[in-house]
Design a protein around this motif. Structure first.
Motif, mmCIF file in Angstrom:
data_model
loop_
_atom_site.group_PDB
_atom_site.id
_atom_site.type_symbol
_atom_site.label_atom_id
_atom_site.label_comp_id
_atom_site.label_asym_id
_atom_site.label_seq_id
_atom_site.Cartn_x
_atom_site.Cartn_y
_atom_site.Cartn_z
ATOM 1 N N MET A 124 19.336 7.352 -34.075
ATOM 2 C CA MET A 124 18.180 6.814 -34.387
ATOM 3 C C MET A 124 16.974 6.400 -33.724
ATOM 4 N N ARG A 125 15.535 6.269 -34.125
ATOM 5 C CA ARG A 125 14.575 5.519 -33.457
ATOM 6 C C ARG A 125 15.160 3.893 -32.983
ATOM 7 N N LEU A 126 15.447 3.446 -31.917
ATOM 8 C CA LEU A 126 15.063 1.960 -31.672
ATOM 9 C C LEU A 126 13.828 1.774 -31.175
ATOM 10 N N SER A 127 13.418 0.634 -31.357
ATOM 11 C CA SER A 127 12.776 -0.582 -30.052
ATOM 12 C C SER A 127 13.181 -1.779 -29.523
ATOM 13 N N VAL A 128 13.450 -2.033 -28.635
ATOM 14 C CA VAL A 128 14.016 -2.936 -28.083
ATOM 15 C C VAL A 128 12.478 -3.983 -27.303
ATOM 16 N N ILE A 129 12.323 -5.332 -28.080
ATOM 17 C CA ILE A 129 10.797 -6.046 -27.236
ATOM 18 C C ILE A 129 11.648 -6.860 -26.502
ATOM 19 N N GLY A 130 11.676 -6.943 -25.612
ATOM 20 C CA GLY A 130 12.466 -8.267 -24.602
ATOM 21 C C GLY A 130 13.025 -6.778 -23.112
ATOM 22 N N CYS A 131 12.556 -6.768 -22.320
ATOM 23 C CA CYS A 131 13.582 -6.142 -21.116
ATOM 24 C C CYS A 131 14.424 -6.746 -20.173
ATOM 25 N N GLY A 132 14.489 -7.652 -20.364
ATOM 26 C CA GLY A 132 15.216 -8.570 -19.738
ATOM 27 C C GLY A 132 16.648 -8.419 -19.573
ATOM 28 N N TYR A 133 17.424 -8.971 -19.236
ATOM 29 C CA TYR A 133 18.892 -9.143 -18.720
ATOM 30 C C TYR A 133 19.021 -8.338 -19.939
ATOM 31 N N LEU A 134 19.445 -9.104 -20.857
ATOM 32 C CA LEU A 134 20.212 -8.303 -22.768
ATOM 33 C C LEU A 134 19.482 -7.247 -22.893
ATOM 34 N N GLY A 135 17.817 -7.670 -22.988
ATOM 35 C CA GLY A 135 17.066 -6.588 -23.485
ATOM 36 C C GLY A 135 17.061 -5.022 -22.512
ATOM 37 N N ALA A 136 17.376 -4.739 -21.268
ATOM 38 C CA ALA A 136 17.090 -3.502 -20.527
ATOM 39 C C ALA A 136 19.111 -3.195 -20.498
ATOM 40 N N VAL A 137 19.543 -4.229 -20.596
ATOM 41 C CA VAL A 137 21.494 -3.613 -21.046
ATOM 42 C C VAL A 137 21.205 -2.792 -22.279
ATOM 43 N N HIS A 138 20.565 -3.456 -23.075
ATOM 44 C CA HIS A 138 21.186 -2.881 -24.654
ATOM 45 C C HIS A 138 20.049 -2.099 -24.976
ATOM 46 N N ALA A 139 18.781 -1.605 -23.879
ATOM 47 C CA ALA A 139 17.795 -0.365 -24.401
ATOM 48 C C ALA A 139 19.219 0.485 -23.594
ATOM 49 N N ALA A 140 19.540 0.660 -21.783
ATOM 50 C CA ALA A 140 19.907 1.803 -21.844
ATOM 51 C C ALA A 140 21.722 1.739 -22.631
ATOM 52 N N ALA A 141 21.861 0.906 -23.314
ATOM 53 C CA ALA A 141 23.730 0.876 -23.651
ATOM 54 C C ALA A 141 23.109 2.127 -25.389
ATOM 55 N N MET A 142 22.301 1.536 -25.778
ATOM 56 C CA MET A 142 22.212 2.298 -27.255
ATOM 57 C C MET A 142 21.458 3.738 -26.741
ATOM 58 N N ALA A 143 20.695 3.851 -25.943
ATOM 59 C CA ALA A 143 21.319 5.178 -25.149
ATOM 60 C C ALA A 143 22.018 6.198 -25.111
ATOM 61 N N SER A 144 22.699 6.058 -23.880
ATOM 62 C CA SER A 144 23.954 5.860 -24.344
ATOM 63 C C SER A 144 25.238 6.885 -25.317
ATOM 64 N N ILE A 145 25.067 5.767 -26.089
ATOM 65 C CA ILE A 145 25.752 6.298 -27.356
ATOM 66 C C ILE A 145 24.886 7.169 -28.353
ATOM 67 N N GLY A 146 23.540 7.630 -28.260
ATOM 68 C CA GLY A 146 23.008 8.966 -28.908
ATOM 69 C C GLY A 146 21.921 8.733 -29.087
ATOM 70 N N HIS A 147 21.134 7.317 -29.532
ATOM 71 C CA HIS A 147 19.824 5.993 -29.934
ATOM 72 C C HIS A 147 18.816 6.874 -29.307
ATOM 73 N N GLU A 148 17.716 7.650 -29.733
ATOM 74 C CA GLU A 148 15.997 7.485 -28.722
ATOM 75 C C GLU A 148 15.758 5.787 -28.984
#
Length: 436
Positions: free
Chosen positions: A1-25
């Protein structure tokens, strides 16, 4: 699934990388160009175990990218909003400037059927205020609070202990909940509890959890205050009441209290929001929770003074730790740094060491002395104070080894993490928090 993460501080950076690690774009979006440049090169802008690995993997796979261009969110199915909600400069309430800016900036790029999933910790009622703006685009707003523990954030994102999704009533809410189940497919496949609520409840879950945790920590610190004037031992007290399954032993560790970018400002924001709702009396106890927490920092300083015959002027004091907790380089509202600065203000020569947070601390408090190597930091110290319970301090530093490095043999255990008998047996004057 294509996802966007708005805000790449502590929460956002971890969330974005983790979502990519389980297969999302995933595309991560932030206004900070330096942060985006660092993340785009696969460089984690802060210390968090496991983040560097999944960040590097995500960038290399092409599933993860970062940008300052909000238009790049267009085409994503789910847009996570994970920006900061700091305490207002002139009060206790949360500052929602970044949340509002993120949502308003995203609106032109939303399409019918999109889902905007708030992850920021916000005052209850925020989602209700944002909903009309989001729904005008044909998208659906939901609230999906995070429950990350710094030092374990990657694990907590990929393999959480529960998932909470607050949704609007009716078909849009049911559809959104199903989409979020797909987003978190790896956790759902493990039968992780997936709790669907209304929007207000989801907002309250996060702040209520933080309020409860803060209350539990401050409770045992209040007991430490009683123990200190009665000769009781708060560590034995915690062990005894912790056997009660209704209470539990976790987070009953007395010490210099909690800090960081969440608990202190979140309980204050909760109090402020309750006042706005006309229910300030319902959480009035949180003011005392906060006060107890701050008192413990002052008590740690008092213990140092008492141990050094009433004065720290021109004494060498080594502070073990700068981050607010181990496995992190986060110094926001750090009790460790607060204690160090107070001692410096009393005329002590303060040396701080920390495995991860020295550079952050040095930028904020350049007046202090920083040494990366633990043993070098201990040399010629008149007193040692443990304030952040890293393993290399709490478990790996023995009293016998420390005695070969320091000038004095005074130790203040700000986290009650050391064996008092062992330190005293090695000839040290040991002082704990709420311990005789």
């Amino acid at each position: 699934m294509r996802l966007s993460v708005i805000g790449c501080g502590y929460l956002g950076a971890v969330h974005a990388a983790a979502m990519a690690s389980i297969g999302h774009e995933v595309v991560g979006i932030d206004v900070d160009q330096r942060k985006v440049a660092s993340l785009s090169k696969g460089e984690a802008p802060f210390f968090e175990p496991g983040l560097q690995e999944i960040l590097t993997e995500g960038i290399a796979s092409g599933r993860l990218r970062f940008t300052t261009d909000m238009s790049q969110a267009q085409g994503a199915k789910v847009h996570f909003v994970g920006v900061g909600t700091p305490q207002q400069k002139d009060g206790y309430a949360a500052d929602l400037t970044y949340v509002n800016a993120a949502v308003d900036g995203l609106l032109p790029y939303l399409s019918a059927g999109d889902i905007v999933a708030g992850k920021s910790t916000v005052p209850v009622g925020t989602a209700a205020e944002l909903t009309p703006r989001v729904e005008a685009t044909g998208a659906t707003l939901v609230w999906n609070p995070e429950f990350l523990r710094e030092g374990f954030a990657v694990k907590d994102t990929i393999d959480p202990d529960r998932l909470v999704v607050g949704v609007p009533a009716g078909d849009p809410g049911e559809t959104a909940a199903d989409v979020l189940r797909e987003v978190y497919h790896t956790a759902v496949a493990k039968d992780t509890p997936f709790i669907v609520t209304d929007l207000a409840t989801a907002e309250l879950v996060k702040v209520a959890a933080n309020a409860f945790l803060a209350t539990k920590i401050s409770f045992i610190n209040a007991m430490a205050e009683i123990a200190e004037v009665t000769g009781a031992d708060v560590t034995q007290l915690a062990d005894a009441i912790g056997h009660d399954v209704r209470i539990g032993r976790r987070f009953l560790g007395a010490g210099i209290g909690f800090g960081g970018g969440c608990l202190p400002k979140d309980i204050r924001a909760f109090s402020a929001r309750a006042e706005e709702l006309g229910r300030g009396e319902s959480v009035a106890f949180l003011r005392e929770v906060d006060a107890i927490n701050l008192r413990r920092r002052e008590r740690a300083v008092q213990l140092v003074l008492e141990a050094l015959d009433g004065s720290v002027f021109k004494k060498n004091i080594t502070v073990l730790g700068a981050a607010f907790k181990p496995h992190s380089d986060d110094i926001r509202d750090s009790p460790a740094l607060d204690v160090a600065v107070r001692l410096h203000g009393l005329g002590a020569w303060v040396t701080i060491t920390d495995p991860a947070a020295i550079h952050n601390a040095q930028r904020l408090h350049p007046q202090l002395n920083y040494v990366e190597d633990r043993d070098e930091a201990l040399r010629e110290a008149d007193a040692i104070i443990l304030v952040t319970e890293w393993d290399e301090y709490r478990r790996e530093l023995t009293p016998e080894h420390a005695a070969t490095l320091t000038r004095g043999k005074v130790v203040i255990d700000g986290r009650n993490g050391w064996d008092a008998t062992a330190w005293r047996g090695a000839g040290w004057a040991y002082h704990g928090m709420g311990r005789p």
